[in-house]
Motif scaffolding. Structure first.
Motif, PDB file in Angstrom:
ATOM      1  N   MET A 135       0.848  -1.211   0.000  1.00 41.45           N
ATOM      2  CA  MET A 135       0.000   0.000   0.000  1.00 41.45           C
ATOM      3  C   MET A 135       0.871   1.244   0.000  1.00 41.45           C
ATOM      4  N   LYS A 136       0.430   2.235  -0.754  1.00 42.01           N
ATOM      5  CA  LYS A 136       1.316   3.395  -0.923  1.00 42.01           C
ATOM      6  C   LYS A 136       1.233   4.404   0.225  1.00 42.01           C
ATOM      7  N   TYR A 137       0.321   4.181   1.182  1.00 37.90           N
ATOM      8  CA  TYR A 137       0.226   5.136   2.304  1.00 37.90           C
ATOM      9  C   TYR A 137       0.783   4.506   3.569  1.00 37.90           C
ATOM     10  N   THR A 138       1.658   5.192   4.234  1.00 42.23           N
ATOM     11  CA  THR A 138       2.203   4.663   5.484  1.00 42.23           C
ATOM     12  C   THR A 138       2.008   5.665   6.605  1.00 42.23           C
ATOM     13  N   ASP A 139       1.792   5.094   7.748  1.00 43.15           N
ATOM     14  CA  ASP A 139       1.619   5.915   8.954  1.00 43.15           C
ATOM     15  C   ASP A 139       3.008   6.384   9.402  1.00 43.15           C
ATOM     16  N   THR A 140       3.198   7.673   9.422  1.00 48.09           N
ATOM     17  CA  THR A 140       4.507   8.210   9.807  1.00 48.09           C
ATOM     18  C   THR A 140       4.615   8.401  11.316  1.00 48.09           C
ATOM     19  N   GLY A 141       3.619   7.906  12.032  1.00 39.47           N
ATOM     20  CA  GLY A 141       3.632   8.041  13.502  1.00 39.47           C
ATOM     21  C   GLY A 141       2.327   8.657  13.965  1.00 39.47           C
ATOM     22  N   LYS A 142       1.694   7.969  14.889  1.00 41.92           N
ATOM     23  CA  LYS A 142       0.359   8.402  15.302  1.00 41.92           C
ATOM     24  C   LYS A 142       0.373   9.786  15.948  1.00 41.92           C
ATOM     25  N   LYS A 143      -0.572  10.606  15.533  1.00 43.06           N
ATOM     26  CA  LYS A 143      -0.727  11.960  16.087  1.00 43.06           C
ATOM     27  C   LYS A 143      -2.215  12.284  16.133  1.00 43.06           C
ATOM     28  N   ASP A 144      -2.569  13.198  17.014  1.00 42.93           N
ATOM     29  CA  ASP A 144      -3.975  13.609  17.084  1.00 42.93           C
ATOM     30  C   ASP A 144      -4.251  14.746  16.092  1.00 42.93           C
ATOM     31  N   THR A 145      -5.453  14.723  15.544  1.00 39.19           N
ATOM     32  CA  THR A 145      -5.815  15.765  14.565  1.00 39.19           C
ATOM     33  C   THR A 145      -5.886  17.136  15.240  1.00 39.19           C
ATOM     34  N   ARG A 146      -6.270  17.146  16.517  1.00 35.37           N
ATOM     35  CA  ARG A 146      -6.360  18.443  17.207  1.00 35.37           C
ATOM     36  C   ARG A 146      -4.994  19.112  17.286  1.00 35.37           C
ATOM     37  N   SER A 147      -3.930  18.315  17.368  1.00 36.69           N
ATOM     38  CA  SER A 147      -2.596  18.908  17.375  1.00 36.69           C
ATOM     39  C   SER A 147      -2.253  19.504  16.004  1.00 36.69           C
ATOM     40  N   GLY A 148      -2.828  18.915  14.965  1.00 36.72           N
ATOM     41  CA  GLY A 148      -2.668  19.512  13.634  1.00 36.72           C
ATOM     42  C   GLY A 148      -3.319  20.882  13.584  1.00 36.72           C
ATOM     43  N   PHE A 149      -4.483  20.979  14.204  1.00 38.68           N
ATOM     44  CA  PHE A 149      -5.157  22.291  14.298  1.00 38.68           C
ATOM     45  C   PHE A 149      -4.274  23.277  15.077  1.00 38.68           C
ATOM     46  N   GLY A 150      -3.750  22.817  16.209  1.00 37.14           N
ATOM     47  CA  GLY A 150      -2.905  23.689  17.031  1.00 37.14           C
ATOM     48  C   GLY A 150      -1.692  24.192  16.258  1.00 37.14           C
ATOM     49  N   ALA A 151      -1.081  23.268  15.505  1.00 37.95           N
ATOM     50  CA  ALA A 151       0.106  23.641  14.725  1.00 37.95           C
ATOM     51  C   ALA A 151      -0.261  24.655  13.641  1.00 37.95           C
ATOM     52  N   GLY A 152      -1.415  24.424  13.003  1.00 38.04           N
ATOM     53  CA  GLY A 152      -1.869  25.357  11.965  1.00 38.04           C
ATOM     54  C   GLY A 152      -2.149  26.727  12.543  1.00 38.04           C
ATOM     55  N   GLY A 167     -15.677  33.454   4.552  1.00 37.46           N
ATOM     56  CA  GLY A 167     -17.000  32.927   4.857  1.00 37.46           C
ATOM     57  C   GLY A 167     -16.930  31.981   6.040  1.00 37.46           C
ATOM     58  N   PRO A 168     -18.089  31.674   6.624  1.00 43.33           N
ATOM     59  CA  PRO A 168     -18.101  30.800   7.800  1.00 43.33           C
ATOM     60  C   PRO A 168     -17.700  29.363   7.464  1.00 43.33           C
ATOM     61  N   VAL A 169     -16.927  28.781   8.375  1.00 41.10           N
ATOM     62  CA  VAL A 169     -16.446  27.406   8.178  1.00 41.10           C
ATOM     63  C   VAL A 169     -16.612  26.633   9.476  1.00 41.10           C
ATOM     64  N   TYR A 170     -17.044  25.383   9.350  1.00 39.72           N
ATOM     65  CA  TYR A 170     -17.013  24.450  10.476  1.00 39.72           C
ATOM     66  C   TYR A 170     -15.899  23.448  10.216  1.00 39.72           C
ATOM     67  N   LEU A 171     -14.893  23.439  11.068  1.00 39.05           N
ATOM     68  CA  LEU A 171     -13.762  22.513  10.932  1.00 39.05           C
ATOM     69  C   LEU A 171     -13.827  21.505  12.073  1.00 39.05           C
ATOM     70  N   ARG A 172     -13.993  20.226  11.697  1.00 44.30           N
ATOM     71  CA  ARG A 172     -14.218  19.163  12.685  1.00 44.30           C
ATOM     72  C   ARG A 172     -13.005  18.243  12.761  1.00 44.30           C
ATOM     73  N   PHE A 173     -12.529  18.027  13.970  1.00 42.94           N
ATOM     74  CA  PHE A 173     -11.422  17.092  14.146  1.00 42.94           C
ATOM     75  C   PHE A 173     -11.583  16.379  15.487  1.00 42.94           C
ATOM     76  N   GLY A 174     -10.538  15.636  15.912  1.00 38.44           N
ATOM     77  CA  GLY A 174     -10.786  14.740  17.046  1.00 38.44           C
ATOM     78  C   GLY A 174      -9.686  14.696  18.086  1.00 38.44           C
ATOM     79  N   ARG A 175      -9.921  13.830  19.041  1.00 40.14           N
ATOM     80  CA  ARG A 175      -9.046  13.731  20.206  1.00 40.14           C
ATOM     81  C   ARG A 175      -7.934  12.681  20.092  1.00 40.14           C
ATOM     82  N   PRO A 176      -8.224  11.460  19.578  1.00 38.83           N
ATOM     83  CA  PRO A 176      -7.233  10.382  19.722  1.00 38.83           C
ATOM     84  C   PRO A 176      -6.059  10.525  18.757  1.00 38.83           C
ATOM     85  N   LYS A 177      -4.984   9.874  19.103  1.00 36.88           N
ATOM     86  CA  LYS A 177      -3.841   9.797  18.200  1.00 36.88           C
ATOM     87  C   LYS A 177      -4.157   8.735  17.149  1.00 36.88           C
TER      88      LYS A 177
END
Lengths: 316, 281
Positions: free
Chosen positions: A1-18, A161-171
């Protein structure tokens, strides 16, 4: 498979980084939080730009109203709290002060779905995509991993314009490209296939890729599409794939009523009627448990997608 | 020094506009509109520092937010007569394809409106947000807001009132239309607010009270005091005691005209009590 997990992270941390990056690059970005700064990973933005960070306390209605008002004068407010308190609790405030008023507010919602885990159903919302997508003018985004959430956070600041951005807690697996581009409203083709189309959003995208791998071993070729933007939906990508494979499975961490699945069904019904199965919660509340236990119990993982794929293949 | 005669003429003309708007479409809210006519006239014509024309961001000028959106007839009339849009557009109030919706909205792009209101309890929050942005933009202009008294039964207001004091939002003047009436009856009957002055003060606001909320000079003097008190670390509240339906004898001192339009005879009677001054639209 061409997609590999580069290390589990939480999506909320992606929001924080952004958000941290936006703090440095866009002086108009302001952040509001209702007493969940740590949970939303907004600490760094707060530390770097205390003058642009607004702690509103446990008062989400006021937070949404303030965010609407802050746009008047050119600010781009990002509000942060759990998905439940970002939507259902403040629906009328979002409806009147943000959506109907056309305000450039970014409602950023963490801990969506059952993967919030042990806190249970009071905090797990499975209805938020439906609530938000029904609001005229509201863009609805549900990201799948850390990298994509960071990219989406940067992209919505550029969208007027208004946006709803949904993400989560777990890694969870982090597999989309680092610093990848994020085009609002554009589906991402993850894997081409010929027998069945799997259209997934959020945490279910990685599960869809796992399911496709299992199906491949059984001689079934699955096409996997990552729908990060539920509204506006990329109708063309869905229709093109449905015409090729002739059957569709949708997968989401949300009620089957009002979620991605219904949006896809609407597109198919109008443009290319196609058998479809729904991997989603079945009009139920969640409960306490670990994220993995809950995803298993409510049928929201790769196994469930494999089963749904076989079922829909039989209906072709 | 304000030209009181000129403002009084405008007040009478705005009353006529309110009555004629709601009569023409046989719907709308004349009672609260008439009760706040003097306030709107004073605010837009003497108090606010406004730029010519309208842009949403409103940088470099004072801004006003109406929380109790149902008193749109007075808002529309005062905006039109201040030059935001043609006065004869008042003819379209509550009609199909109009920019003058039943409750004010930005959705149809009506100049002068910066947020939709009507679902109650949201305006103070929006005003606080705009006030925070003024501060971030180092714009020393002020934010004004008006809310109804009955509207303070909505919990969001108290979140906002707590925030504004706790965060020293001192470029904000919120006026409460304290007419003591709401749809189902008097405030006392429906749900008493208790000691409203003490409540705002306990939350940390500077509270001014104007007993004659339908007296132009009293309103002007109170707004002047309020303005002087800005920038001192506290948000400012004005409890403005008004008479619902003011200026039309049969509409006064009752909640009956909260959301009811006069019939032909009643309109004639009401207009005769307010003879044309600046010209009807």
């Amino acid at each position: 498979m061409k997609y590999t997990d580069t290390g589990k992270k939480d999506t909320r941390s992606g929001f924080g980084a952004g958000l941290t990056e936006l703090g440095k690059t866009n002086k108009n970005v302001v952040a509001l939080c209702a007493d969940l700064t740590g949970s939303l990973k907004m600490d760094e933005f707060k530390a770097n730009h205390p003058e642009r960070f607004f702690q509103v306390g446990i008062a989400e209605a006021n937070m949404i109203g303030m965010a609407a008002g802050m746009t008047i004068g050119g600010k781009i407010p990002f509000t942060g709290t759990f998905a439940n308190f970002s939507t259902g609790r403040v629906y009328d405030q979002i409806r009147q002060s943000v959506a109907y008023s056309g305000k450039n507010v970014k409602i950023c919602a963490s801990h969506a779905g059952v993967t919030l885990g042990e806190d249970g159903a009071t905090h797990q919302i499975l209805e938020d995509i439906g609530l938000m997508k029904m609001l005229p003018g509201m863009t609805v985004i549900n990201t799948c991993d850390y990298n994509q959430t960071k990219a989406a956070t940067l992209a919505i600041a550029e969208h007027d314009g208004p946006v709803y951005l949904r993400f989560g807690r777990p890694k969870v697996a982090n597999f989309t490209p680092e610093n990848g581009t994020f085009e609002i409203g554009k589906a991402v083709m993850l894997q081409e296939g010929t027998d069945v189309t799997i259209v997934a959003t959020g945490h279910l995208v990685w599960e869809a890729l796992q399911a496709a791998g299992t199906l491949q071993e059984q001689g079934i070729s699955a096409e996997v599409i990552n729908i990060h933007t539920i509204k506006p939906l990329d109708d063309e990508a869905i229709i093109t794939s449905a015409k090729k494979t002739g059957c569709v499975v949708t997968a989401e961490e949300h009620n089957y009523l009002g979620g991605l699945g219904e949006s896809v069904a609407r597109v198919l019904a109008q443009q290319h009627p196609t058998p479809q199965e729904f991997v989603a919660t079945q009009d139920t509340f969640g409960e306490s448990g670990t994220p993995d236990q809950l995803m298993d119990k409510y049928g929201l993982n790769a196994n469930a997608i494999v089963k749904a794929s076989k079922k829909v293949l039989d209906r072709k | 020094m304000a030209d009181i005669k000129k403002l009084e003429d405008l007040v009478i003309q705005v009353r006529r506009d309110i009555l004629r708007q709601v009569h023409r479409v046989n719907s709308g809210h004349p009672g609260g509109s008439l009760g706040c006519t003097e306030f709107f006239v004073a605010l837009y014509n003497e108090v606010m520092d406004r730029k010519d024309g309208f842009d949403m961001d409103g940088k470099g000028e004072d801004l006003f937010f109406l929380s109790n959106g149902h008193i749109s007839p007075v808002f529309y009339s005062v905006l039109a007569r201040a030059g935001y849009f043609p006065v004869n557009e008042l003819n379209t109030f509550r009609h199909i394809d109009s920019r003058l919706q039943g409750h004010p909205t930005t959705h149809e792009g009506l100049p002068g409106i910066r947020v939709a209101s009507g679902s109650l309890g949201q305006g103070i929050s929006v005003a606080i947000g705009a006030a925070e942005t003024k501060k971030l933009n180092q714009d020393s202009h002020l934010i004004y807001a008006l809310c109804g008294d009955g509207e303070l039964q909505e919990g969001q207001n108290w979140e906002a009132i707590m925030y504004a004091a706790g965060n020293k939002v001192d470029n904000l003047i919120v006026t409460v239309d304290y007419n003591g009436q709401q749809i189902d009856g008097s405030l006392e009957q429906v749900l008493p607010l208790g000691n409203l002055k003490a409540k705002f003060e306990a939350f940390g606001w500077e509270v001014l009270e104007v007993k004659e909320g339908n007296n132009l000079e009293a309103i002007l003097s109170t707004l002047k005091t309020a303005k002087e008190k800005t920038g001192n670390g506290k948000p400012i509240c004005i409890l403005m005691h008004t008479v619902m339906g003011n200026g039309v004898d049969f509409m006064m001192h009752t909640h009956a005209w909260h959301g009811k339009a006069p019939n032909d005879e009643q309109l004639e009677d009401a207009l005769s009590q307010n003879p044309e001054t600046l010209g009807d639209y």
